[in-house]
Design an enzyme around this catalytic site. Sequence first.
Site, PDB file in Angstrom:
ATOM      1  CG  MET A  30      -4.314   8.442   3.988  1.00 33.61           C
ATOM      2  SD  MET A  30      -5.679   8.606   4.914  1.00 33.61           S
ATOM      3  CE  MET A  30      -5.410   7.216   5.999  1.00 33.61           C
ATOM      4  CG  HIS A  34       4.620   1.671   5.342  1.00 34.08           C
ATOM      5  ND1 HIS A  34       4.111   0.784   4.242  1.00 34.08           N
ATOM      6  CD2 HIS A  34       3.580   2.017   5.969  1.00 34.08           C
ATOM      7  CE1 HIS A  34       2.889   0.707   4.263  1.00 34.08           C
ATOM      8  NE2 HIS A  34       2.449   1.570   5.246  1.00 34.08           N
ATOM      9  CG  HIS A  37       2.724   3.826   1.413  1.00 36.64           C
ATOM     10  ND1 HIS A  37       3.011   4.032   2.881  1.00 36.64           N
ATOM     11  CD2 HIS A  37       1.451   3.818   1.621  1.00 36.64           C
ATOM     12  CE1 HIS A  37       1.901   4.231   3.538  1.00 36.64           C
ATOM     13  NE2 HIS A  37       0.997   4.244   2.750  1.00 36.64           N
ATOM     14  CE  LYS A 150      -2.566  -3.238   6.888  1.00 36.55           C
ATOM     15  NZ  LYS A 150      -3.568  -2.448   7.193  1.00 36.55           N
ATOM     16  CD  GLN A 154      -8.574   2.157   0.167  1.00 37.13           C
ATOM     17  OE1 GLN A 154      -8.643   2.681   1.317  1.00 37.13           O
ATOM     18  NE2 GLN A 154      -7.386   2.071  -0.042  1.00 37.13           N
ATOM     19  CB  SER A 186      -0.413  -0.597   9.135  1.00 34.85           C
ATOM     20  OG  SER A 186      -1.152   0.621   9.443  1.00 34.85           O
TER      21      SER A 186
HETATM   22  P1  AMP Z   1      -2.650   4.521   3.109  1.00 37.81           P
HETATM   23  O1  AMP Z   1      -1.638   5.483   3.172  1.00 37.81           O
HETATM   24  O2  AMP Z   1      -2.912   3.614   4.626  1.00 37.81           O
HETATM   25  O3  AMP Z   1      -3.997   5.179   2.711  1.00 37.81           O
HETATM   26  O4  AMP Z   1      -2.162   3.463   2.041  1.00 37.81           O
HETATM   27  C1  AMP Z   1      -2.272   3.775   0.731  1.00 37.81           C
HETATM   28  C2  AMP Z   1      -1.908   2.693  -0.122  1.00 37.81           C
HETATM   29  O5  AMP Z   1      -1.009   2.028   0.009  1.00 37.81           O
HETATM   30  C3  AMP Z   1      -3.385   1.815  -0.100  1.00 37.81           C
HETATM   31  O6  AMP Z   1      -3.492   1.368  -1.500  1.00 37.81           O
HETATM   32  C4  AMP Z   1      -3.006   0.866   0.696  1.00 37.81           C
HETATM   33  O7  AMP Z   1      -3.594  -0.394   0.526  1.00 37.81           O
HETATM   34  C5  AMP Z   1      -1.594   0.558   0.340  1.00 37.81           C
HETATM   35  N1  AMP Z   1      -0.766  -0.044   1.387  1.00 37.81           N
HETATM   36  C6  AMP Z   1      -0.646   0.305   2.707  1.00 37.81           C
HETATM   37  N2  AMP Z   1       0.074  -0.758   3.567  1.00 37.81           N
HETATM   38  C7  AMP Z   1       0.249  -1.815   2.567  1.00 37.81           C
HETATM   39  C8  AMP Z   1       0.789  -2.839   2.656  1.00 37.81           C
HETATM   40  N3  AMP Z   1       1.538  -3.558   4.027  1.00 37.81           N
HETATM   41  N4  AMP Z   1       1.298  -3.666   1.703  1.00 37.81           N
HETATM   42  C9  AMP Z   1       0.780  -3.206   0.554  1.00 37.81           C
HETATM   43  N5  AMP Z   1       0.055  -2.177   0.298  1.00 37.81           N
HETATM   44  C10 AMP Z   1      -0.241  -1.321   1.266  1.00 37.81           C
END
Ligand code: AMP
Length: 283
Positions: A30, A34, A37, A150, A154, A186
């Site tokens: 999304m 960081h 990602h 994380k 999901q 996050s």
């Molecule tokens: P998001 O942008 O929050 O939807 O996350 C996109 C992807 O990045 C998802 O597969 C999350 O599980 C992964 N992700 C987010 N934060 C972390 C983290 N701290 N460590 C590993 N993967 C992450």
Amino acid sequence: MRLVHTRAEVREWSREQRGAGRPIGLVPTMGSLHVGHTSLVEIARRSAEAVVLSIFVNPLQFAPTEDFDRYPRDLEADLEKAAAAGVDLVFAPSVDEMYPQGRPWVVIVPEQGADVLCGRTRPGHFTGVLTVVSKLFSITTPDLAVFGLKDFQQLTLIRRMTSDLDHPVEIVPAPIVREADGLALSSRNRYLSQTERESALRLSASLRKCEELFESGERRAAVFRETMTEVGGGGVSLEYAEVVHPETLEHVDVVDHGTVCAVAARVGSTRLIDNHALGIGFN
Ligand code: AMP
């Protein structure tokens, strides 16, 4: 690195990659990228010669009361980070591009898996997630897709959907990336004030304690639940603390290697989640 906004452009790119015999890796996000990602991109790179990273804040997975409007968006910075991480294609569609008919047909999560953890406290959330992931699979036709532990529930549900709907995609899990003090990275961490950030450390601290308990021989799930419940207080409002089987997501009474301790809490107005699979150490 190329940036595209339409499904048609992605399809064309994917056809080219396939024609050239380059395996495609998908990393759905999304945005507000960081190191969590970019670690997914590195993992995708190991087996995929062509990596597509999607950036889409998916309205379907947010309840009307949630933070869809204020969710951080920063495409410029994301493009720099994606390029540095070795992404080949960024797909950043608009909401209209993804849902041209308004309310789409959706992927419904079977009861088992939908009624625990975030599925219980965020009704409809996983229908939104699985629908968009299913669409991203159809649009990008990846050989593999990388998801972070994380968001452990999901990942489990995506694995099940991929198998049940016969998506020809290998689902690759990625370990949780944490700050040096334990806080799981996050995009929502940027909502936190300095004081809130300190309170947020209670989540990872409780999971570290769970690992210590496991290593010292404790096996009663209730003790692990109790440890995570202590996260509440001091500006932190606990949403759930659950101890579940990593694949069935069912609550367990006795923990084992790989059992997942999962916690969700609100720190101020920011909702944070974290989890830990017992027996893998905690750094
Ligand atoms: P998001 O942008 O929050 O939807 O996350 C996109 C992807 O990045 C998802 O597969 C999350 O599980 C992964 N992700 C987010 N934060 C972390 C983290 N701290 N460590 C590993 N993967 C992450």
